[in-house]
Design a protein around this motif. Structure first.
Motif, mmCIF file in Angstrom:
data_model
loop_
_atom_site.group_PDB
_atom_site.id
_atom_site.type_symbol
_atom_site.label_atom_id
_atom_site.label_comp_id
_atom_site.label_asym_id
_atom_site.label_seq_id
_atom_site.Cartn_x
_atom_site.Cartn_y
_atom_site.Cartn_z
ATOM 1 N N GLU A 260 0.807 -1.217 0.000
ATOM 2 C CA GLU A 260 0.000 0.000 0.000
ATOM 3 C C GLU A 260 0.845 1.275 0.000
ATOM 4 O O GLU A 260 0.321 2.354 -0.231
ATOM 5 C CB GLU A 260 -1.055 -0.005 1.125
ATOM 6 C CG GLU A 260 -0.563 0.186 2.517
ATOM 7 C CD GLU A 260 -1.753 0.386 3.483
ATOM 8 O OE1 GLU A 260 -2.748 -0.339 3.361
ATOM 9 O OE2 GLU A 260 -1.671 1.281 4.342
ATOM 10 N N LEU A 261 2.160 1.141 0.212
ATOM 11 C CA LEU A 261 3.021 2.316 0.060
ATOM 12 C C LEU A 261 3.182 2.674 -1.407
ATOM 13 O O LEU A 261 3.580 3.784 -1.745
ATOM 14 C CB LEU A 261 4.402 2.039 0.661
ATOM 15 C CG LEU A 261 4.464 1.796 2.169
ATOM 16 C CD1 LEU A 261 5.886 1.528 2.585
ATOM 17 C CD2 LEU A 261 3.880 2.978 2.931
ATOM 18 N N TYR A 262 2.884 1.704 -2.296
ATOM 19 C CA TYR A 262 3.090 1.930 -3.724
ATOM 20 C C TYR A 262 1.781 2.032 -4.495
ATOM 21 O O TYR A 262 1.770 2.500 -5.617
ATOM 22 C CB TYR A 262 3.918 0.781 -4.323
ATOM 23 C CG TYR A 262 5.265 0.619 -3.673
ATOM 24 C CD1 TYR A 262 6.393 1.249 -4.211
ATOM 25 C CD2 TYR A 262 5.421 -0.150 -2.525
ATOM 26 C CE1 TYR A 262 7.632 1.108 -3.617
ATOM 27 C CE2 TYR A 262 6.649 -0.292 -1.922
ATOM 28 C CZ TYR A 262 7.760 0.337 -2.464
ATOM 29 O OH TYR A 262 8.985 0.203 -1.869
ATOM 30 N N ALA A 263 0.706 1.522 -3.892
ATOM 31 C CA ALA A 263 -0.515 1.375 -4.680
ATOM 32 C C ALA A 263 -1.763 1.758 -3.900
ATOM 33 O O ALA A 263 -2.679 0.963 -3.768
ATOM 34 C CB ALA A 263 -0.632 -0.067 -5.177
ATOM 35 N N LEU A 298 -1.907 10.757 -16.745
ATOM 36 C CA LEU A 298 -1.984 9.433 -17.346
ATOM 37 C C LEU A 298 -0.815 8.561 -16.878
ATOM 38 O O LEU A 298 -0.988 7.379 -16.555
ATOM 39 C CB LEU A 298 -1.997 9.541 -18.873
ATOM 40 C CG LEU A 298 -3.284 10.151 -19.462
ATOM 41 C CD1 LEU A 298 -3.137 10.364 -20.964
ATOM 42 C CD2 LEU A 298 -4.484 9.248 -19.166
ATOM 43 N N ALA A 299 0.360 9.169 -16.809
ATOM 44 C CA ALA A 299 1.540 8.414 -16.371
ATOM 45 C C ALA A 299 1.384 7.972 -14.920
ATOM 46 O O ALA A 299 1.761 6.848 -14.548
ATOM 47 C CB ALA A 299 2.797 9.274 -16.534
ATOM 48 N N LEU A 300 0.804 8.857 -14.103
ATOM 49 C CA LEU A 300 0.601 8.500 -12.694
ATOM 50 C C LEU A 300 -0.327 7.299 -12.557
ATOM 51 O O LEU A 300 -0.050 6.365 -11.798
ATOM 52 C CB LEU A 300 -0.001 9.686 -11.935
ATOM 53 C CG LEU A 300 0.969 10.814 -11.557
ATOM 54 C CD1 LEU A 300 0.187 11.966 -10.921
ATOM 55 C CD2 LEU A 300 2.031 10.307 -10.584
ATOM 56 N N PHE A 301 -1.435 7.334 -13.296
ATOM 57 C CA PHE A 301 -2.375 6.210 -13.203
ATOM 58 C C PHE A 301 -1.767 4.931 -13.777
ATOM 59 O O PHE A 301 -1.976 3.839 -13.261
ATOM 60 C CB PHE A 301 -3.687 6.551 -13.924
ATOM 61 C CG PHE A 301 -4.591 7.437 -13.119
ATOM 62 C CD1 PHE A 301 -5.025 7.020 -11.861
ATOM 63 C CD2 PHE A 301 -5.005 8.666 -13.596
ATOM 64 C CE1 PHE A 301 -5.868 7.831 -11.107
ATOM 65 C CE2 PHE A 301 -5.839 9.490 -12.843
ATOM 66 C CZ PHE A 301 -6.268 9.059 -11.600
ATOM 67 N N ASP A 302 -0.999 5.078 -14.839
ATOM 68 C CA ASP A 302 -0.357 3.920 -15.436
ATOM 69 C C ASP A 302 0.564 3.243 -14.416
ATOM 70 O O ASP A 302 0.536 2.028 -14.211
ATOM 71 C CB ASP A 302 0.453 4.362 -16.652
ATOM 72 C CG ASP A 302 1.031 3.172 -17.398
ATOM 73 O OD1 ASP A 302 0.286 2.546 -18.160
ATOM 74 O OD2 ASP A 302 2.227 2.861 -17.189
ATOM 75 N N ARG A 303 1.335 4.074 -13.753
ATOM 76 C CA ARG A 303 2.266 3.570 -12.744
ATOM 77 C C ARG A 303 1.508 2.890 -11.590
ATOM 78 O O ARG A 303 1.862 1.792 -11.145
ATOM 79 C CB ARG A 303 3.062 4.771 -12.226
ATOM 80 C CG ARG A 303 4.169 4.469 -11.287
ATOM 81 C CD ARG A 303 4.741 5.827 -10.814
ATOM 82 N NE ARG A 303 5.323 5.691 -9.507
ATOM 83 C CZ ARG A 303 6.605 5.400 -9.311
ATOM 84 N NH1 ARG A 303 7.419 5.224 -10.327
ATOM 85 N NH2 ARG A 303 7.082 5.292 -8.078
ATOM 86 N N LEU A 304 0.438 3.554 -11.160
ATOM 87 C CA LEU A 304 -0.372 2.985 -10.079
ATOM 88 C C LEU A 304 -0.948 1.631 -10.505
ATOM 89 O O LEU A 304 -0.932 0.659 -9.740
ATOM 90 C CB LEU A 304 -1.512 3.951 -9.733
ATOM 91 C CG LEU A 304 -2.457 3.502 -8.615
ATOM 92 C CD1 LEU A 304 -1.729 3.449 -7.289
ATOM 93 C CD2 LEU A 304 -3.653 4.429 -8.520
#
Lengths: 390, 390
Positions: A260-263, A298-304
DNA sequence: GAAAGTTTGTAAATTGATTAAACAAACAAA
DNA sequence: TTTGTTTGTTTAATCAATTTACAAACTTTC
């Protein structure tokens, strides 16, 4: 000691089987029930007449003949009683009243700023009372209250620990039962969400599933063979604190590299702060930016999505569930999360478990927890007659 | 459709309850059974006399009076029949015969070099036959055969996939049932090990536990409320392939940073090759070095223990089991693994789940799988009468 | 349109496992 | 010796399901 067998138990078993069948496959005739259950027609007749007498079942007239006498169709009387479900959030209370099929008939929402315990309980009580006072005329009235809380509860409905409310050892079930005089069930919000999706949402097709709720943190509810899995002493799993990077960022839980620290929402917003250089962005704002095609968003959501995928691969490999349902506030970003998430799952999970797995997003959205809470109340109402034998 | 209730079911339920009580609490009197179960003395008398007739229970004479007539004590007749359990390994076959209490009465072990499928099955058959031919004179003879395999099986006892044997879709249960004419149960070796430790070893105290078998790779068996958890379609979890480092070493499974890349026999021996510069070291050799106080060996085990701890923290946080049992070949290195392992668990796992958790090493050692396999066979024998109601 | 066959649902008689009540046997304690 | 307790069996009553029979309602077929 275990439940022993006697005539009373026998009848409860059969009545429960007949009731379940009528609940889930009505309209249905007595003959059809007899055929499907293996009970004799005489037994079914007798049990059905008791169910009709107790107002849980209605006759609604004759159906199509299949070459003989027309069958008398039976219908589950979903308005014989009503359930109240509550999603007790850290900044809000949502409460709904549903009929015995989980159809919403009334709703109350309030915001709060996490006041002291007794004040919040007073708010909660007011919400419930408001709904209860408007219950439609019916045979059983309000049959029970279910509450989803952001924390852990034991089997007796004591809130053991709810860090974000600042609660510890609150006998909430007893307090509310004293107040309203009807059965109350307390459970974790993710467990409630899992049950909500299982009963009324995206999970009705599977006997087992893992529900992953992504909001501020990550919560999970696990249903195994139609039954909610609770760990020892009422604490179910905290998959959000499974480490995906053993030497990663330290977490306040003591572990390092927790998923949860990453997602989570928090992870997303922390990243957003960095990327945009603005301190207090909100998820809605990022979604709007993504809708406008903003590359950073978009990049943020992609990473998430990718990080979600990594943890979901772990769930797949560890539990091998037939279905995973993704809910919580971030589930509304499905459009941008699903693709990268599935790509990671496709690439990284074991082929055998993956083969028949489905990853779905929530169908109930913000209502999965309240509806799950209602389901708790409804189940408890029927469990007086419900018995299972294998 | 679900099992319906009739008089026959009722009797099966009660007979099963009485049988279980005698199995686990004998010697016990009829009066005591009546008191503990809530059944009337008349019912207990009637059921017990049937159990005595079927040779599963014996009267062994009067016990101490508690101020009235002396009770007649009943004993479970553990030698009414015998079970055969097999651990089908990648390089060996171990087969044992036990009485109905899981006490070993005979054992056969052979080595093999993973010959073609049919040859290995012939070897397996020979081992079983050797034991079966020496079954002691008894009421039921050999009541069943259980097999633990290094792979996955479905509910019908088909070996779906056993990579290290090179097997795929082998109807092993049917083949052996045709051969021996008695019930056969096939399951994964880690599942068998979990059941073994649960029934006869380190896990008897808990209703739920996670068994972690550390040999070439990592396997796990999960028992929830006295029942083995199987994922969908017979594949249970593969916790060894949960990633503890999402950007770590690639694994042949498709994932990266899988736990078993860091914490298995293979990981240990790969490390040892590096450290000692010798190609083919064995675990026994490393244990001997550690016993002699060799610093390099001690460091290797310490490191392994920590990595084990990291994965076990994930299990704790995800499943929240009351107990974790560590078995498999590396469990014999308990002396050097336990300390670093517990230290990591202590430091990193969530306080709430950890509070009542116990981490134990296997009590049955190399025999957990065979004994679990026997337990499968024994359970199947009794399940003809065993029914549970909640 | 009458006869034959089906399907639905109820009624009466039977079955069988449990409970409740009564009791005999065996024993301890007063 | 008497009293009271504990164990286990016997007998009668209970009750929910089954079996069997049947009436009602309907379709199909000739």
């Amino acid at each position: 000691m275990k439940q022993t067998g006697d005539l009373h138990l026998m009848k409860r078993i059969n009545k429960s089987i007949v009731m379940e069948l009528i609940r889930h496959e009505s309209p249905i005739s007595r003959a059809s029930i007899a055929e499907k259950t293996g009970l004799t027609k005489a037994t079914v007749s007798s049990l059905v007449s008791e169910l009709i007498e107790s107002r849980l079942v209605d006759e609604i007239g004759a159906g199509e003949s299949r070459g003989g006498r027309k069958p008398m169709l039976l219908l589950f009387n979903r308005t014989a009683g009503y359930a109240i479900g509550v999603d007790l959030g850290v900044t809000y209370i949502t409460a709904v009243m549903t009929d015995l099929n989980g159809e919403i008939v009334n709703e109350v929402k309030i915001q709060h700023d996490n006041p002291p315990r007794d004040e919040l309980i007073a708010e909660l009580t007011r919400c419930i009372r408001e709904l209860a006072e408007r219950v439609p005329e019916s045979a059983y009235g309000v049959v029970g209250i279910g509450i989803g809380i952001p924390g852990f509860a034991d089997e007796e409905g004591n809130v053991l620990f709810a860090p974000n409310l600042g609660w510890e050892h609150v006998p909430l079930q007893r307090m509310l039962e004293d107040e309203f005089g009807i059965p109350v069930v307390i459970d974790n919000e993710a467990n409630a969400g899992a049950v909500g999706e299982k009963e009324f949402g995206a999970g009705t097709r599977w006997p087992s599933l893992v529900y992953v709720s992504i909001s501020a943190g990550i919560g999970t509810g696990i249903i195994i063979k139609e039954e909610l899995y609770r760990g020892m002493s009422g604490f179910s799993g905290e998959i959000g604190h499974v480490s995906i990077q053993h030497d990663g960022k330290p977490c306040r839980c003591g572990n390092a590299g927790c998923w949860e620290l990453y997602a989570s929402e928090k992870a997303l917003l922390d990243e957003a702060k960095e990327v945009y250089g603005q301190p207090r962005m909100k998820v809605d704002q990022l979604i709007r930016l993504a809708e406008e095609g903003d590359a950073k968003a978009l990049a943020l959501f992609d990473r998430l999505g990718r990080y979600l995928g990594i943890g979901i691969v772990n769930i797949i490999n560890a539990f091998n569930p037939p279905a995973i349902i993704i809910g919580g506030r971030l589930a509304q970003a499905e459009a941008w999360l699903k693709q990268p998430l599935l790509e990671v799952v496709e690439r990284r999970s074991l082929p055998y478990p993956r083969a028949q797995l489905e990853v779905q997003f929530s169908e109930l959205g913000v209502r999965s927890t309240v509806l799950g809470a209602c389901s708790f109340a409804i189940s408890k109402f029927f469990s007086s007659t419900k018995v299972s034998v294998e």
